[in-house]
Write an enzyme that holds these catalytic residues in place. Sequence first.
Site, short mmCIF file in Angstrom:
data_model
loop_
_atom_site.label_atom_id
_atom_site.label_comp_id
_atom_site.label_asym_id
_atom_site.label_seq_id
_atom_site.Cartn_x
_atom_site.Cartn_y
_atom_site.Cartn_z
N GLU A 108 30.31 4.05 10.03
CA GLU A 108 30.26 5.46 9.65
C GLU A 108 28.93 6.09 10.00
O GLU A 108 27.90 5.41 10.05
CB GLU A 108 30.48 5.58 8.13
CG GLU A 108 31.89 5.17 7.73
CD GLU A 108 32.14 5.22 6.21
OE1 GLU A 108 33.29 5.44 5.84
OE2 GLU A 108 31.21 5.04 5.42
N ASN A 122 24.01 6.24 -6.86
CA ASN A 122 25.34 6.78 -6.54
C ASN A 122 26.39 5.75 -6.87
O ASN A 122 26.39 4.66 -6.31
CB ASN A 122 25.41 7.15 -5.05
CG ASN A 122 24.51 8.31 -4.71
OD1 ASN A 122 24.56 9.35 -5.37
ND2 ASN A 122 23.66 8.14 -3.73
N LEU A 156 12.23 -0.27 -1.91
CA LEU A 156 11.50 -1.11 -2.87
C LEU A 156 12.35 -1.36 -4.12
O LEU A 156 12.63 -2.48 -4.49
CB LEU A 156 10.16 -0.45 -3.21
CG LEU A 156 9.20 -1.30 -4.03
CD1 LEU A 156 8.81 -2.57 -3.30
CD2 LEU A 156 7.95 -0.50 -4.40
N CYS A 197 26.89 -5.05 6.02
CA CYS A 197 25.51 -5.51 5.88
C CYS A 197 25.55 -6.88 5.21
O CYS A 197 26.35 -7.11 4.32
CB CYS A 197 24.69 -4.54 5.02
SG CYS A 197 22.95 -5.01 4.89
N SER A 254 14.69 2.70 7.91
CA SER A 254 14.62 2.19 6.54
C SER A 254 14.95 0.70 6.53
O SER A 254 15.94 0.27 7.11
CB SER A 254 15.62 2.94 5.66
OG SER A 254 15.62 2.40 4.36
N CYS A 271 23.96 7.90 -0.26
CA CYS A 271 23.28 6.61 -0.08
C CYS A 271 24.05 5.50 -0.77
O CYS A 271 24.36 5.60 -1.96
CB CYS A 271 21.91 6.62 -0.73
SG CYS A 271 20.76 7.73 0.01
N GLY A 305 24.06 -1.11 7.19
CA GLY A 305 23.37 -2.20 7.86
C GLY A 305 21.87 -2.21 7.66
O GLY A 305 21.27 -1.24 7.22
N GLU A 306 21.28 -3.34 8.02
CA GLU A 306 19.84 -3.52 7.94
C GLU A 306 19.30 -3.47 9.38
O GLU A 306 19.49 -4.41 10.15
CB GLU A 306 19.53 -4.87 7.26
CG GLU A 306 18.10 -5.33 7.38
CD GLU A 306 17.06 -4.28 6.99
OE1 GLU A 306 17.10 -3.76 5.87
OE2 GLU A 306 16.20 -3.97 7.83
N CYS A 321 22.67 -6.19 -1.45
CA CYS A 321 21.95 -5.59 -2.57
C CYS A 321 23.00 -5.20 -3.61
O CYS A 321 24.07 -4.68 -3.27
CB CYS A 321 21.18 -4.36 -2.11
SG CYS A 321 19.93 -4.78 -0.88
#
Length: 402
Positions: A124, A332, A254, A144, A231, A375, A199-200, A148
């Site tokens: 996306e 979110n 962070l 990803c 990011s 996000c 993704g990272e 997290c």
Amino acid sequence: MLDSFAPPMPIPGLIDPVPVPRAVALRADGRVDLIGLGKDQLRTALLDAGMEPKQAKLRAKQIWHWLYNRGATEFASMTDIARAQHPWLEQRFVVGRPEVIEAQVSSDGTRKWLLRSPDAQDYEMVFIPDADRGTLCVSSQVGCTLNCRFCHTGTMRLVRNLTAGEIVGQVMLARDSLGEWPSQPEGRMLTNIVMMGMGEPLYNFDNVRDALRLVMDGDGLALSKRRITLSTSGVVPMMARAGEEIGVNLAVSLHAVTKEVRDEIVPLNRKYGIDELLQACADYPGANNARRITFEYVMLRGLNDSDADAHELVRLLRHYRLPAKVNLIPFNPWPGAPYECSTPERVRAFSTIVFEAGISAPVRTPRGRDIDAACGQLKTAAEKKSRAELDRQAEQKMAALG
Ligand code: SAH
Ligand code: SF4
């Protein structure tokens, strides 16, 4: 080459992901997609196809300009290339764009596109219009690997790196849909790019670098590196290279100031801890007071949002002498998420403590929540319905096989 059409493998493990390398893809029809190739690679592609060297040098330059500056999608529109040569090019090459599966518009004007690759992977991108800028949020991977705990994308089972072409293709598609060709310095709607989609990016370093170089090239898409932000959730070993080889603004997710909490919500912290991460930020080439590093901090009720957390954040940023700004992101929600957003009063109190220490700490307004574009909400529809749907499909297939 054809490997890229093999089904992607599920990647096991929580914190030590296996990035999936991917060569420039041949399409099913054998033609090569030119999008994603730099100037030299384009010349090599023409040479490999049998074009004579002197001619290849000239044509590569012309075609590259048509692709990235003018947004041409057909050889027929490349008026300075002899018409007799168009069929030769068409037989061997294609100018691709990601296939659009769905386009949605939020009540706040945010737009989200669901895109599909030739090997049927969905990803996306999101466009966020503001009064003074327009920001495209670009994906670097399908899914990803980092899991997290507050992020929906991290729950996707299938992951593969996007190619440089698929990454820069998102920017080009946005330009198509905004009618912003040829590249022009003034009056653009798409002014900024953030590598903050799925993704990272630092687990897909080469492709992200190659794509962003195309985006930044003054003869091509011509977006300034000052308007691009990458990011990362903290892939420490790749941060110096990102500064040196890409040189865009850095944002760091962070989200917590103690080992205990960050280990829980950003599992990568078990590998690269807070101190290592902040030292890598202090060493990031190009960071200074004019170009500060953004620290993203998702506000999770009762977990990372106390006054003590805010004071500790200030202490850490000062200790490492970081030219920093802090982005406070209200959490979110997504179905089944294990957290809640902090109360607005808590977010304000947190912001005030950081702000009074002389560090800017705006609270980000969530955008596009109603279309799951905010996000951490990105997870493709294909994946959302996948388990039940895939099971059903598998059953049907079995039944058909008898
Ligand atoms: N993988 C990179 C790039 C994604 S950026 C990274 O993590 O930095 C997306 C940003 O949104 C990150 O700061 C991420 O931590 C944050 N985020 C993820 N899930 C969220 C959620 N549910 N609510 C608010 N922010 C979220
Ligand atoms: Fe991956 Fe970033 Fe989501 Fe973490 S926040 S799972 S690193 S996309």
